[in-house]
Design an enzyme around this catalytic site. Sequence first.
Site, mmCIF file in Angstrom:
data_model
loop_
_atom_site.group_PDB
_atom_site.id
_atom_site.type_symbol
_atom_site.label_atom_id
_atom_site.label_comp_id
_atom_site.label_asym_id
_atom_site.label_seq_id
_atom_site.Cartn_x
_atom_site.Cartn_y
_atom_site.Cartn_z
ATOM 1 N N ASP A 1 -14.763 65.990 85.296
ATOM 2 C CA ASP A 1 -15.993 65.683 84.461
ATOM 3 C C ASP A 1 -15.878 67.584 83.797
ATOM 4 O O ASP A 1 -16.297 67.895 83.690
ATOM 5 C CB ASP A 1 -16.983 65.813 85.016
ATOM 6 N N ASP B 1 -15.942 65.084 93.643
ATOM 7 C CA ASP B 1 -18.194 65.150 92.615
ATOM 8 C C ASP B 1 -18.294 64.977 91.404
ATOM 9 O O ASP B 1 -17.738 65.938 90.369
ATOM 10 C CB ASP B 1 -18.580 67.024 92.948
ATOM 11 N N ASP C 1 -11.976 62.806 90.230
ATOM 12 C CA ASP C 1 -12.445 63.588 90.393
ATOM 13 C C ASP C 1 -13.683 62.960 91.526
ATOM 14 O O ASP C 1 -13.404 61.814 91.338
ATOM 15 C CB ASP C 1 -12.178 64.594 89.725
#
Length: 233
Positions: A180, A20, A18
Amino acid sequence: MSGSVDTSFRLPKAILFDLDGTLIDSAPDIASAVNELLDGRGLPPLTLAQVKSMIGNGIEKLVERAFAASGRPLSRTGLDEANREMAPIYRRHLTHWTRPMPGAVEALARLHVAGIRLGVATNKPQVATREILLHFGLLERLGAIVGGDAVTRKKPAPEALLLALEQLGTEPHEALMVGDSITDVEAARAAGLPVAIIRGGYTQIPADELGADLVCDSLLDLPAALNGVRNAA
């Protein structure tokens, strides 16, 4: 201990990241863009913590959540207009306050040298993603970059992950998703990949409660955690 490992977990041939909250800390720039948009409508700014809680499902959802949090929820037509307004603002706020997450540069370098194929699967637009990765010198390590506008359905749908794996020439069971948030976990499960979560991202749910196969304190711990998997196998 830097990570908790499911001993049935296998060392991957490819890793998808991922963007961001995983490879980059972009929340300050995203907050600046959101607040510029709100200011243009005469609305007060949101805090960094508020904006962080809105990141993860694409710009359209970010804009929708921002106006709702400001007490001015938008109609479908109003949301379309706000998103058109947001597009150039967002592009002006990509790398000024953004920084790589701790260990990101080093982890990608180590994994690349180890021969693991690397890619990015993000809900951020493709052009913005490439610009950020180029700015921080990460682009050359990556064999696949799939943004949210490159697929029909954004994460948590599996399309971005599957397209990135196709570009890397890797099957889902040979790969790992690193993210995250719950969006990354759900996307990985839908695509048939195991998933690792890095603490310190933009999740509102504690990292250890996301149901990942592997949890690390930072990206710098990921290569060592994967070596632990290799040794346990």
